[in-house]
Design a protein around this motif. Structure first.
Motif, PDB file in Angstrom:
ATOM      1  N   GLN A   1       0.821  -1.225   0.000  1.00 50.44           N
ATOM      2  CA  GLN A   1       0.000   0.000   0.000  1.00 50.44           C
ATOM      3  C   GLN A   1       0.850   1.268   0.000  1.00 50.44           C
ATOM      4  N   ILE A   2       2.105   1.109  -0.314  1.00 47.70           N
ATOM      5  CA  ILE A   2       3.032   2.244  -0.248  1.00 47.70           C
ATOM      6  C   ILE A   2       2.550   3.426  -1.109  1.00 47.70           C
ATOM      7  N   ASN A   3       1.942   3.113  -2.274  1.00 45.17           N
ATOM      8  CA  ASN A   3       1.523   4.225  -3.138  1.00 45.17           C
ATOM      9  C   ASN A   3       0.392   5.032  -2.509  1.00 45.17           C
ATOM     10  N   ASN A   4      -0.536   4.343  -1.819  1.00 46.94           N
ATOM     11  CA  ASN A   4      -1.613   5.060  -1.109  1.00 46.94           C
ATOM     12  C   ASN A   4      -0.998   5.978  -0.049  1.00 46.94           C
ATOM     13  N   VAL A   5       0.007   5.452   0.638  1.00 51.73           N
ATOM     14  CA  VAL A   5       0.656   6.228   1.697  1.00 51.73           C
ATOM     15  C   VAL A   5       1.279   7.494   1.104  1.00 51.73           C
ATOM     16  N   VAL A   6       2.007   7.296   0.020  1.00 49.61           N
ATOM     17  CA  VAL A   6       2.697   8.432  -0.605  1.00 49.61           C
ATOM     18  C   VAL A   6       1.682   9.478  -1.068  1.00 49.61           C
ATOM     19  N   GLU A   7       0.563   8.996  -1.613  1.00 48.54           N
ATOM     20  CA  GLU A   7      -0.487   9.911  -2.077  1.00 48.54           C
ATOM     21  C   GLU A   7      -1.005  10.789  -0.918  1.00 48.54           C
TER      22      GLU A   7
ATOM     23  N   ILE B   1       2.692  16.744   5.829  1.00 44.10           N
ATOM     24  CA  ILE B   1       3.228  15.940   6.935  1.00 44.10           C
ATOM     25  C   ILE B   1       4.587  15.338   6.531  1.00 44.10           C
ATOM     26  N   LYS B   2       5.377  15.115   7.559  1.00 48.53           N
ATOM     27  CA  LYS B   2       6.701  14.535   7.307  1.00 48.53           C
ATOM     28  C   LYS B   2       6.806  13.192   8.025  1.00 48.53           C
ATOM     29  N   ILE B   3       7.293  12.215   7.299  1.00 50.82           N
ATOM     30  CA  ILE B   3       7.501  10.882   7.899  1.00 50.82           C
ATOM     31  C   ILE B   3       8.953  10.823   8.367  1.00 50.82           C
ATOM     32  N   THR B   4       9.113  10.720   9.691  1.00 46.44           N
ATOM     33  CA  THR B   4      10.475  10.798  10.252  1.00 46.44           C
ATOM     34  C   THR B   4      11.058   9.427  10.582  1.00 46.44           C
ATOM     35  N   GLY B   5      10.208   8.390  10.574  1.00 46.35           N
ATOM     36  CA  GLY B   5      10.732   7.065  10.889  1.00 46.35           C
ATOM     37  C   GLY B   5       9.901   5.981  10.226  1.00 46.35           C
ATOM     38  N   LEU B   6      10.533   4.837   9.998  1.00 42.91           N
ATOM     39  CA  LEU B   6       9.808   3.663   9.489  1.00 42.91           C
ATOM     40  C   LEU B   6      10.042   2.521  10.468  1.00 42.91           C
ATOM     41  N   HIS B   7       8.984   1.718  10.684  1.00 46.44           N
ATOM     42  CA  HIS B   7       9.027   0.719  11.745  1.00 46.44           C
ATOM     43  C   HIS B   7       8.494  -0.618  11.260  1.00 46.44           C
ATOM     44  N   ILE B   8       9.153  -1.682  11.727  1.00 50.12           N
ATOM     45  CA  ILE B   8       8.629  -3.041  11.523  1.00 50.12           C
ATOM     46  C   ILE B   8       8.870  -3.819  12.810  1.00 50.12           C
TER      47      ILE B   8
ATOM     48  N   SER C   1      12.362   3.246   2.384  1.00 48.13           N
ATOM     49  CA  SER C   1      12.942   4.551   2.761  1.00 48.13           C
ATOM     50  C   SER C   1      13.071   5.475   1.558  1.00 48.13           C
ATOM     51  N   LYS C   2      13.181   4.879   0.376  1.00 51.90           N
ATOM     52  CA  LYS C   2      13.396   5.697  -0.835  1.00 51.90           C
ATOM     53  C   LYS C   2      12.220   6.644  -1.097  1.00 51.90           C
ATOM     54  N   LYS C   3      11.057   6.299  -0.529  1.00 54.18           N
ATOM     55  CA  LYS C   3       9.864   7.132  -0.765  1.00 54.18           C
ATOM     56  C   LYS C   3       9.724   8.250   0.261  1.00 54.18           C
TER      57      LYS C   3
ATOM     58  N   GLU D   1      23.266   4.876   1.124  1.00 56.36           N
ATOM     59  CA  GLU D   1      22.338   4.975  -0.023  1.00 56.36           C
ATOM     60  C   GLU D   1      21.337   6.099   0.186  1.00 56.36           C
ATOM     61  N   TYR D   2      20.942   6.287   1.438  1.00 51.84           N
ATOM     62  CA  TYR D   2      19.921   7.306   1.738  1.00 51.84           C
ATOM     63  C   TYR D   2      20.507   8.716   1.618  1.00 51.84           C
ATOM     64  N   GLY D   3      21.802   8.793   1.843  1.00 50.77           N
ATOM     65  CA  GLY D   3      22.470  10.089   1.669  1.00 50.77           C
ATOM     66  C   GLY D   3      22.792  10.779   2.976  1.00 50.77           C
ATOM     67  N   ARG D   4      22.342  10.247   4.090  1.00 52.77           N
ATOM     68  CA  ARG D   4      22.718  10.769   5.415  1.00 52.77           C
ATOM     69  C   ARG D   4      22.433   9.698   6.463  1.00 52.77           C
ATOM     70  N   PRO D   5      23.068   9.846   7.651  1.00 51.55           N
ATOM     71  CA  PRO D   5      22.933   8.777   8.648  1.00 51.55           C
ATOM     72  C   PRO D   5      21.508   8.643   9.168  1.00 51.55           C
ATOM     73  N   LEU D   6      21.030   7.424   9.195  1.00 52.08           N
ATOM     74  CA  LEU D   6      19.739   7.139   9.827  1.00 52.08           C
ATOM     75  C   LEU D   6      20.024   6.417  11.133  1.00 52.08           C
ATOM     76  N   GLU D   7      19.272   6.763  12.185  1.00 52.51           N
ATOM     77  CA  GLU D   7      19.444   6.055  13.456  1.00 52.51           C
ATOM     78  C   GLU D   7      18.750   4.708  13.376  1.00 52.51           C
TER      79      GLU D   7
END
Ligand code: LLP
Length: 409
Positions: free
Chosen positions: A165-171, A178-185, A208-210, A253-259
């Protein structure tokens, strides 16, 4: 798996002083676990968010906060307990599921990091807080974890937003600011294979690329601990050896450090905890010998709920020959802690110690059969502290001790 004392204090002394049934926590084990994980992850920026559903006594939380740990909460009450024990709101992540939007709002308005796990909640969030920031929980379609009740990452699970459902999320995000600051699993509890976490990171990396505003990737909890001799457990150093280069690669790959964030529950507190109980009766019935203790599944549900193995040691007769017992509780239905288990000969009045009772022990306890919950004691720097009183009949009656018919009579 245990000695007969904790930091020089004997179980007998604790049982005599506080009575049984009794939960005891050895805080030196929690600290050692926390430091081991900190050290293993030290080559990369990281945060450990203790999953306090495992054991939420405020005095234990206070220690974890002092040591520099963060907190993972799943309810507003867990947040309130976390704040009361000293955690700052920006050190808490909230990962609820199936809650009302009002619960999400109440957490967000206390400045808690919000981890949203459904499309509709994200839509509401974007409507109410068009400039808001949150994290997203995804369902990676990975089956992992000790048993089917505690597996949360497979595609039939209620948790997270399906990665498809990533495309729905991006839409939704693009329609707002809004800004998405973290991704969780979080895929489940009791995972012994480090590769599962690498698979999770792989999914998080793709996702993360999205999201251009990320500051962390959260791999949840689930690190398996040993419940018996020769049991599988996750080797934290080995896990870190795999995760650290992976995170460096992802950040590059992301271009800066992710925690890297993780949310251990069992790993930090399972092995620190013991449930002490006294044997009320030894009964030979038909083929079996039952050792009946002054506790039950109302105090430690895991054996009955998950068929979980908890080591049981006869503290009163440690050198005796082993015999085979069913260790049972006092609840008026099937209530078994261990079936056909070899334990040092048990006599009425003996003190038994049930191990690995720190995680999901007290926190899943109940008052079934109108039984009171045990007291909790922690041993800290060689001293014992009562950290929760034993319940009493007054506690059971507190919320019903009035007469609803008074005005009618
Ligand atoms: N993060 C999230 C989002 C979770 O749902 C959980 C546990 C954890 C972290 C911590 O998992 P742990 O490191 O403790 O495995 N009552 C079951 C365990 C249920 C776990 C629920 N979620 C048991 O006694 O085995």
């Amino acid at each position: 798996m245990t000695s007969k004392e904790i930091q020089g204090i004997s179980f007998f002394h604790l049982a005599k002083k506080y009575k049984t049934p009794l939960y005891i926590y050895d805080t030196s084990i929690i600290k050692q676990r926390f430091e081991q994980l900190q050290k293993a992850l030290s080559p990369i920026p990281h945060k450990i968010k203790y999953a306090c559903k495992a054991l939420s006594n405020i005095h234990i939380l206070r220690l974890l906060n002092n040591w520099g740990c963060g907190l993972d909460c799943v309810s507003l009450n867990e947040i309130a307990i976390g704040l009361k024990s000293g955690f700052s709101s920006d050190n808490i992540i909230f990962t609820p599921n199936s809650v009302s939007f009002s619960e999400i709002q109440q957490a967000y308005e206390q400045n808690i990091t919000l981890n949203i796990d459904s499309i509709t909640a994200l839509e509401k969030f974007a409507n109410y807080y068009p400039e808001g920031k949150c994290s997203l929980r995804f369902n990676p379609d990975i089956t992992a974890g000790g048993n089917s009740s505690i597996q949360t990452g497979h595609k039939f699970s209620k948790f997270g937003i399906a990665k498809e459902q990533i495309n729905n999320v991006v839409e939704i995000i693009q329609k707002s600011n809004i800004k998405i600051t973290g991704l969780h699993i979080h895929t489940g509890s009791g995972i012994s294979n480090p590769e599962v976490f690498i698979q999770m990171l792989d999914t998080l990396c793709q996702l993360s690329k999205k999201f251009p505003h990320l500051s962390f990737l959260d791999i949840g909890g689930g690190f398996k601990v040993a419940y018996k001799k020769d049991d599988k457990f996750i080797d934290i150093e080995l896990l870190a050896d795999k995760i650290v280069p992976e995170m460096k690669k992802i950040s590059h790959e992301y271009g800066r450090p992710l925690e890297l964030w993780c949310e251990p529950g069992k790993y930090l507190v399972s092995e620190c905890g013991y449930l002490l109980a006294t044997v009320n009766q030894v009964k030979h019935n038909g083929e079996r010998t039952f050792a009946g203790i002054n506790s039950g599944k109302n105090h430690l549900l895991r054996p009955m709920l998950y068929n979980a193995h908890h080591e049981i040691i006869n503290i009163s007769n440690p050198d005796a020959e082993k015999k085979t017992y069913d260790v049972v509780g006092y609840i008026c239905e099937e209530d078994t802690f261990a079936r056909q288990r070899n334990i040092e000969k048990i006599r009425e009045g003996d003190l038994l110690c049930i191990c690995n009772a720190g995680a999901y022990g007290y926190s899943m306890s109940s008052n079934y059969n109108s039984r009171c919950r045990p007291a909790e004691v922690m041993v800290y720097q060689g001293k014992d502290f009562l950290i929760r009183q034993r319940e009493s009949l007054d506690d059971l009656l507190r919320n019903q001790d009035f007469d609803p018919f008074a005005s009618e009579l």
